[in-house]
Write a protein that holds these residues in place. Structure first.
Motif, PDB file in Angstrom:
ATOM      1  N   ASP A  61      10.448  -1.303  -0.234  1.00 20.16           N
ATOM      2  CA  ASP A  61      10.999  -2.198   0.782  1.00 20.16           C
ATOM      3  C   ASP A  61      10.179  -2.079   2.075  1.00 20.16           C
ATOM      4  OD1 ASP A  61      12.908  -2.996  -1.114  1.00 20.16           O
ATOM      5  OD2 ASP A  61      14.217  -1.332  -0.576  1.00 20.16           O
ATOM      6  N   ASP A  62      10.805  -1.832   3.189  1.00 16.55           N
ATOM      7  CA  ASP A  62      10.062  -1.736   4.454  1.00 16.55           C
ATOM      8  C   ASP A  62       9.888  -0.290   4.892  1.00 16.55           C
ATOM      9  OD1 ASP A  62       9.795  -4.514   4.756  1.00 16.55           O
ATOM     10  OD2 ASP A  62      11.838  -4.673   5.545  1.00 16.55           O
ATOM     11  N   GLY A  63       9.969   0.638   3.944  1.00 14.61           N
ATOM     12  CA  GLY A  63       9.824   2.050   4.276  1.00 14.61           C
ATOM     13  C   GLY A  63       8.396   2.421   4.625  1.00 14.61           C
ATOM     14  N   PRO A  64       8.181   3.670   4.968  1.00  9.55           N
ATOM     15  CA  PRO A  64       6.835   4.113   5.330  1.00  9.55           C
ATOM     16  C   PRO A  64       5.940   4.232   4.097  1.00  9.55           C
ATOM     17  CG  PRO A  64       8.335   5.978   5.283  1.00  9.55           C
ATOM     18  CD  PRO A  64       9.181   4.765   5.065  1.00  9.55           C
ATOM     19  N   TRP A  65       4.638   4.150   4.316  1.00 10.99           N
ATOM     20  CA  TRP A  65       3.686   4.407   3.251  1.00 10.99           C
ATOM     21  C   TRP A  65       3.651   5.897   2.952  1.00 10.99           C
ATOM     22  CZ3 TRP A  65       1.631   0.702   0.348  1.00 10.99           C
ATOM     23  CH2 TRP A  65       1.547  -0.600   0.859  1.00 10.99           C
ATOM     24  N   ARG A  66       3.707   6.233   1.675  1.00 11.99           N
ATOM     25  CA  ARG A  66       3.694   7.634   1.255  1.00 11.99           C
ATOM     26  C   ARG A  66       2.613   7.827   0.193  1.00 11.99           C
ATOM     27  NH1 ARG A  66       8.485   9.933   3.028  1.00 11.99           N
ATOM     28  NH2 ARG A  66      10.182   8.457   3.529  1.00 11.99           N
ATOM     29  N   PRO A  67       2.061   9.025   0.079  1.00 12.55           N
ATOM     30  CA  PRO A  67       1.030   9.254  -0.932  1.00 12.55           C
ATOM     31  C   PRO A  67       1.618   9.375  -2.333  1.00 12.55           C
ATOM     32  CG  PRO A  67       1.456  11.277   0.280  1.00 12.55           C
ATOM     33  CD  PRO A  67       2.250  10.204   0.962  1.00 12.55           C
ATOM     34  N   ALA A  68       1.001   8.708  -3.291  1.00 11.39           N
ATOM     35  CA  ALA A  68       1.334   8.908  -4.698  1.00 11.39           C
ATOM     36  C   ALA A  68       0.480  10.044  -5.246  1.00 11.39           C
ATOM     37  CB  ALA A  68       1.081   7.622  -5.483  1.00 11.39           C
ATOM     38  N   THR A  99      11.525  -4.114  -3.349  1.00 10.24           N
ATOM     39  CA  THR A  99      10.113  -4.454  -3.474  1.00 10.24           C
ATOM     40  C   THR A  99       9.288  -3.182  -3.403  1.00 10.24           C
ATOM     41  OG1 THR A  99      10.408  -6.627  -2.438  1.00 10.24           O
ATOM     42  CG2 THR A  99       8.184  -5.720  -2.470  1.00 10.24           C
ATOM     43  N   ILE A 100       8.419  -3.005  -4.382  1.00  9.16           N
ATOM     44  CA  ILE A 100       7.485  -1.875  -4.378  1.00  9.16           C
ATOM     45  C   ILE A 100       6.097  -2.403  -4.039  1.00  9.16           C
ATOM     46  CG2 ILE A 100       6.337  -0.133  -5.796  1.00  9.16           C
ATOM     47  CD1 ILE A 100       8.902   0.142  -7.402  1.00  9.16           C
ATOM     48  N   GLN A 101       5.457  -1.771  -3.079  1.00 13.40           N
ATOM     49  CA  GLN A 101       4.081  -2.102  -2.740  1.00 13.40           C
ATOM     50  C   GLN A 101       3.199  -0.872  -2.952  1.00 13.40           C
ATOM     51  OE1 GLN A 101       4.621  -3.616   1.345  1.00 13.40           O
ATOM     52  NE2 GLN A 101       4.041  -5.626   0.565  1.00 13.40           N
ATOM     53  N   VAL A 102       2.006  -1.110  -3.450  1.00 11.79           N
ATOM     54  CA  VAL A 102       1.059  -0.024  -3.717  1.00 11.79           C
ATOM     55  C   VAL A 102      -0.308  -0.444  -3.184  1.00 11.79           C
ATOM     56  CG1 VAL A 102      -0.053   1.367  -5.499  1.00 11.79           C
ATOM     57  CG2 VAL A 102       2.331   0.674  -5.779  1.00 11.79           C
ATOM     58  N   ARG A 103      -1.001   0.495  -2.547  1.00 10.90           N
ATOM     59  CA  ARG A 103      -2.366   0.214  -2.090  1.00 10.90           C
ATOM     60  C   ARG A 103      -3.256   1.410  -2.395  1.00 10.90           C
ATOM     61  NH1 ARG A 103      -1.360   0.352   4.529  1.00 10.90           N
ATOM     62  NH2 ARG A 103      -1.188   2.629   4.712  1.00 10.90           N
ATOM     63  N   ALA A 104      -4.449   1.119  -2.867  1.00  9.06           N
ATOM     64  CA  ALA A 104      -5.408   2.153  -3.244  1.00  9.06           C
ATOM     65  C   ALA A 104      -6.588   2.136  -2.274  1.00  9.06           C
ATOM     66  CB  ALA A 104      -5.899   1.932  -4.669  1.00  9.06           C
ATOM     67  N   THR A 105      -7.258   3.277  -2.175  1.00  6.33           N
ATOM     68  CA  THR A 105      -8.443   3.433  -1.330  1.00  6.33           C
ATOM     69  C   THR A 105      -9.554   4.048  -2.168  1.00  6.33           C
ATOM     70  OG1 THR A 105      -7.111   3.727   0.666  1.00  6.33           O
ATOM     71  CG2 THR A 105      -9.372   4.546   0.746  1.00  6.33           C
TER      72      THR A 105
END
Length: 350
Positions: A279-286, A312-318
């Motif tokens: 949702d609108d929570g903070p970004w956390r490390p997977a 809603t789940i959002q995922v971002r990679a670096t």
């Protein structure tokens, strides 16, 4: 009933049918391990799978970029050259095209890919440079172009340096089995970290040229074109960093503790970090699993205490170049390289 255009079964419980008869994506929730099993490795074709006989097949290397054309039979590849095995991920540049169109409220022509035009396998074969060196590469050679034996002779050039790279392969086997018909038998190219269209299947000819090669697959298709590309089509080569959640779209989960899993891929580069938020929570490390290498996807996961309701789940990679998935990507007319952060819908209910 019309004849099937591909050989292997493509059951709906494993594969997503795009409607072309030759293009099938893997269901992201049906990826059981690090390697993608052959029965669910995605299929991309420009024409029906050709039925080729290894006994009569040959590979010819020619062009003004070699001193002497050479021809190899199938047995030559197995018997005359060192065999190498490498794990590599292949992804179609049009992966996530449907979601790209939905983000802009417009549609695209071309294969209507969801998220499943990606797979990872162990490829075994001969380094392409070993085959080219027997033909004698000229000092002026610039480009190398494998050509398929399918109905339309699919082909796409690459720079000589990419063709000579340690991890550019003419593959003969996949996941320990002889290359299946749909995946390029008798031989296919695997071009590490580049778009899937560069990894030509059913190879019968390789041209080495002293001039740039222009074909439909690098001038009209598999290019970036549109208002953000005023200088004309930009051929796609390496792929950007992107991620995949191993859940259906939309997903339904039961309340309580869950482990959400997925994959991330960065083309020629390596994935170094994956973050998530709900949702609108903070970004956390997977958490990432090994291996974490260039040109191969990495697996990630995180624990989630799922509460009833719509989420809603959002995922971002670096990647190792410091590139992180953006919130949006610029429009291009063919719907390629959609690597934006996706908002994955999840309903939690008993």
């Amino acid at each position: 009933m019309s004849e099937r255009k591909v050989v292997k079964p493509t059951p709906a419980e494993l594969m997503e049918d795009t409607g072309t008869g030759v293009d099938y994506g893997v269901r992201p929730d049906r990826l059981p391990g690090f390697l993608t099993p052959i029965d669910r490795f995605f299929l991309r074709g420009h024409a029906p799978t050709p039925r080729l006989d290894a006994a009569t097949w040959s590979l010819r290397i020619e062009g003004d970029g070699v001193r002497e054309p050479v021809t190899y039979g199938y047995a030559d590849l197995w018997e005359r050259f060192p065999l190498v095995s490498m794990v590599r991920t292949i992804e179609c540049a049009g992966n996530r095209r449907v979601l790209f169109g939905e983000a802009y409220g417009r549609g695209f022509a071309g294969t209507q890919w969801g998220r499943g035009a990606i797979g990872t396998a162990e490829w075994t074969g001969v380094r392409l440079r070993d085959l080219l060196e027997r033909a004698g590469i000229t000092a002026e050679a610039r480009e190398v172009m494998p050509e398929a034996l399918d109905r339309i002779r699919a082909r796409r050039p690459m720079p000589l340096a990419k063709a000579l790279a340690d991890d550019t392969l003419l593959a003969l086997a996949m996941n320990g089995e002889t290359l299946p018909p749909d995946h390029g038998f008798p031989a296919r190219v695997v071009v590490s970290g580049w778009l899937g269209a560069a990894s030509i299947k059913w190879v019968g000819r390789i041209e080495v040229s002293e001039q740039p090669l222009r074909v439909p697959w690098n001038t009209e298709d598999y290019v970036l074109i549109g208002p953000d590309y005023p200088s004309g089509p930009v051929p796609i080569t390496g792929l950007p960093v992107a991620s995949l959640v191993e859940l259906p779209w939309p997903a339904r989960l039961r309340p309580g503790p869950q482990v959400v899993r997925g994959r991330a891929f960065a083309g020629e580069n390596a994935v170094t970090a994956v973050e998530y938020r709900v949702d609108d929570g903070p970004w956390r490390p997977a958490s990432l699993t090994e291996p974490r290498l260039p040109a191969i996807w990495v697996r990630w996961q995180f624990a989630w205490d799922a509460r009833p309701g719509d989420h809603t789940i959002q995922v971002r990679a670096t990647d190792d170049q410091g590139r992180t998935q953006p919130g949006t990507v610029p429009w291009n007319d063919l719907g390629y390289l959609n690597h934006a952060v996706l908002s994955h819908p999840v309903r939690v209910e008993p």
